[in-house]
Design a protein around this motif. Structure first.
Motif, PDB file in Angstrom:
ATOM      1  N   VAL A  55       0.494  -1.223  -0.390  1.00  0.00           N
ATOM      2  CA  VAL A  55       0.221  -0.019   0.027  1.00  0.00           C
ATOM      3  C   VAL A  55       1.181   1.112   0.485  1.00  0.00           C
ATOM      4  O   VAL A  55       1.969   1.174   0.878  1.00  0.00           O
ATOM      5  N   ARG A  56       0.287   2.480  -0.774  1.00  0.00           N
ATOM      6  CA  ARG A  56       1.253   3.519  -1.113  1.00  0.00           C
ATOM      7  C   ARG A  56       2.175   3.179  -2.045  1.00  0.00           C
ATOM      8  O   ARG A  56       2.775   4.018  -2.023  1.00  0.00           O
ATOM      9  N   SER A  57       2.765   2.372  -2.235  1.00  0.00           N
ATOM     10  CA  SER A  57       3.565   2.040  -3.021  1.00  0.00           C
ATOM     11  C   SER A  57       3.178   2.771  -5.017  1.00  0.00           C
ATOM     12  O   SER A  57       1.750   3.080  -5.323  1.00  0.00           O
ATOM     13  N   PRO A  58       4.453   3.480  -5.801  1.00  0.00           N
ATOM     14  CA  PRO A  58       4.031   4.632  -6.439  1.00  0.00           C
ATOM     15  C   PRO A  58       2.945   3.716  -8.325  1.00  0.00           C
ATOM     16  O   PRO A  58       3.451   2.677  -7.876  1.00  0.00           O
ATOM     17  N   VAL A  59       2.061   4.309  -8.496  1.00  0.00           N
ATOM     18  CA  VAL A  59       1.390   4.271  -9.699  1.00  0.00           C
ATOM     19  C   VAL A  59       2.554   5.094 -10.413  1.00  0.00           C
ATOM     20  O   VAL A  59       2.212   6.132 -10.807  1.00  0.00           O
ATOM     21  N   THR A  60       2.678   4.225 -11.837  1.00  0.00           N
ATOM     22  CA  THR A  60       3.632   5.098 -12.929  1.00  0.00           C
ATOM     23  C   THR A  60       3.217   5.512 -13.967  1.00  0.00           C
ATOM     24  O   THR A  60       2.842   3.843 -14.288  1.00  0.00           O
ATOM     25  N   MET A  61       3.009   6.119 -15.501  1.00  0.00           N
ATOM     26  CA  MET A  61       2.704   5.867 -16.676  1.00  0.00           C
ATOM     27  C   MET A  61       4.148   7.150 -17.595  1.00  0.00           C
ATOM     28  O   MET A  61       4.038   8.061 -16.480  1.00  0.00           O
ATOM     29  N   ALA A  62       4.864   6.628 -17.796  1.00  0.00           N
ATOM     30  CA  ALA A  62       6.205   7.253 -18.225  1.00  0.00           C
ATOM     31  C   ALA A  62       7.479   8.041 -17.746  1.00  0.00           C
ATOM     32  O   ALA A  62       7.620   8.063 -17.922  1.00  0.00           O
ATOM     33  N   GLY A  63       7.597   6.715 -17.020  1.00  0.00           N
ATOM     34  CA  GLY A  63       8.229   6.967 -15.078  1.00  0.00           C
ATOM     35  C   GLY A  63       7.278   8.271 -14.670  1.00  0.00           C
ATOM     36  O   GLY A  63       8.272   8.695 -13.573  1.00  0.00           O
ATOM     37  N   ARG A  65       5.183   9.447 -12.038  1.00  0.00           N
ATOM     38  CA  ARG A  65       4.717   9.144 -10.426  1.00  0.00           C
ATOM     39  C   ARG A  65       3.155   9.491 -10.750  1.00  0.00           C
ATOM     40  O   ARG A  65       2.924  10.588 -10.595  1.00  0.00           O
ATOM     41  N   ILE A  66       1.551   8.693 -11.145  1.00  0.00           N
ATOM     42  CA  ILE A  66       0.566   9.998 -11.487  1.00  0.00           C
ATOM     43  C   ILE A  66      -0.273   8.995 -10.200  1.00  0.00           C
ATOM     44  O   ILE A  66      -1.937   9.215 -10.321  1.00  0.00           O
ATOM     45  N   GLY A  67       0.039   8.605  -9.607  1.00  0.00           N
ATOM     46  CA  GLY A  67      -0.779   7.794  -8.246  1.00  0.00           C
ATOM     47  C   GLY A  67       0.081   6.979  -7.044  1.00  0.00           C
ATOM     48  O   GLY A  67       0.483   6.782  -7.228  1.00  0.00           O
ATOM     49  N   ARG A  68      -0.904   6.303  -6.693  1.00  0.00           N
ATOM     50  CA  ARG A  68      -1.331   5.462  -5.669  1.00  0.00           C
ATOM     51  C   ARG A  68      -1.462   4.059  -5.551  1.00  0.00           C
ATOM     52  O   ARG A  68      -2.404   4.398  -5.760  1.00  0.00           O
ATOM     53  N   VAL A  69      -0.490   3.117  -4.879  1.00  0.00           N
ATOM     54  CA  VAL A  69      -1.243   1.981  -4.496  1.00  0.00           C
ATOM     55  C   VAL A  69      -2.436   2.121  -3.103  1.00  0.00           C
ATOM     56  O   VAL A  69      -1.850   2.864  -2.467  1.00  0.00           O
ATOM     57  N   GLU A  70      -3.857   2.103  -3.078  1.00  0.00           N
ATOM     58  CA  GLU A  70      -4.157   2.196  -2.290  1.00  0.00           C
ATOM     59  C   GLU A  70      -4.965   1.344  -1.520  1.00  0.00           C
ATOM     60  O   GLU A  70      -5.136   1.671   0.602  1.00  0.00           O
ATOM     61  N   SER A  71      -5.131   0.172  -2.329  1.00  0.00           N
ATOM     62  CA  SER A  71      -5.143  -0.791  -0.979  1.00  0.00           C
ATOM     63  C   SER A  71      -4.862  -2.220  -1.224  1.00  0.00           C
ATOM     64  O   SER A  71      -5.217  -1.913  -3.158  1.00  0.00           O
ATOM     65  N   ILE A  72      -4.272  -3.257  -1.176  1.00  0.00           N
ATOM     66  CA  ILE A  72      -4.468  -5.176  -1.634  1.00  0.00           C
ATOM     67  C   ILE A  72      -5.563  -5.675  -0.802  1.00  0.00           C
ATOM     68  O   ILE A  72      -5.671  -5.878  -0.139  1.00  0.00           O
ATOM     69  N   GLY A  73      -6.464  -6.301  -1.306  1.00  0.00           N
ATOM     70  CA  GLY A  73      -7.293  -7.332  -1.584  1.00  0.00           C
ATOM     71  C   GLY A  73      -6.933  -8.534  -2.189  1.00  0.00           C
ATOM     72  O   GLY A  73      -6.003  -8.803  -2.999  1.00  0.00           O
TER      73      GLY A  73
END
Length: 155
Positions: A55-63, A65-73
């Motif tokens: 959780v809170r790992s980066p979400v990237t596009m073209a290198g 950061r455009i977001g973050r992981v919010e939850s994992i289930g």
């Protein structure tokens, strides 16, 4: 006595600056300093293996950061990991046929989700699911496959 007091104050100031610098370094490494403001929208993706994605790992596009992981289930019916991502509000034109891959930053770095846009004219909206995913490549599995392959060649 005045000189000794000045040295003690100077050493104390350096210690305080060192502690402050370590605090800021820890905040950068842990991704807590860039906590999201809550603006944006949610996307989900299913992976057969997320490795050490957190959780809170980066979400990237073209290198970028455009977001973050919010939850994992865990989806008990499909036996897959269900990852929910919060995408920043300004990024509102992600094509529907985008691929979500789990990458590792460096050889042993943290894992993150990299989005590779497709060519669809339709865009993902809040609550949509990314259908095209690639799970994490685990270093242990790659080493095991390499050793198994080498053992088969020599035997």
């Amino acid at each position: 006595m005045g000189k000794r007091h000045t040295i003690e104050v100077t050493v104390g100031a350096f210690v305080v600056l060192g502690v402050v610098a370590l605090f800021f370094l820890a905040m950068q490494v842990s991704n807590l300093s860039q906590a999201s403001s809550g603006d944006g929208y949610h996307l989900t993706a299913r992976f057969s293996n997320i490795g050490s994605l957190k959780v809170r790992s980066p979400v990237t596009m073209a290198g970028v950061r455009i977001g973050r992981v919010e939850s994992i289930g865990f989806d008990k019916t499909r036996y897959e990991a269900l990852v929910t991502m919060r995408i920043d509000a300004g990024i509102d034109s992600i094509p529907e046929d985008t691929f979500a891959n789990i990458f590792t930053a460096g050889l042993l770095g943290e894992q993150y989700i990299g989005l590779e846009p497709g060519g669809s004219p339709d865009f993902l909206r809040d609550g949509d699911e990314i259908a095209n995913t690639q799970s994490a490549l685990l270093l242990e599995q790659m080493i095991g496959q390499f050793l198994f392959k080498k053992a088969g060649e020599s035997g």
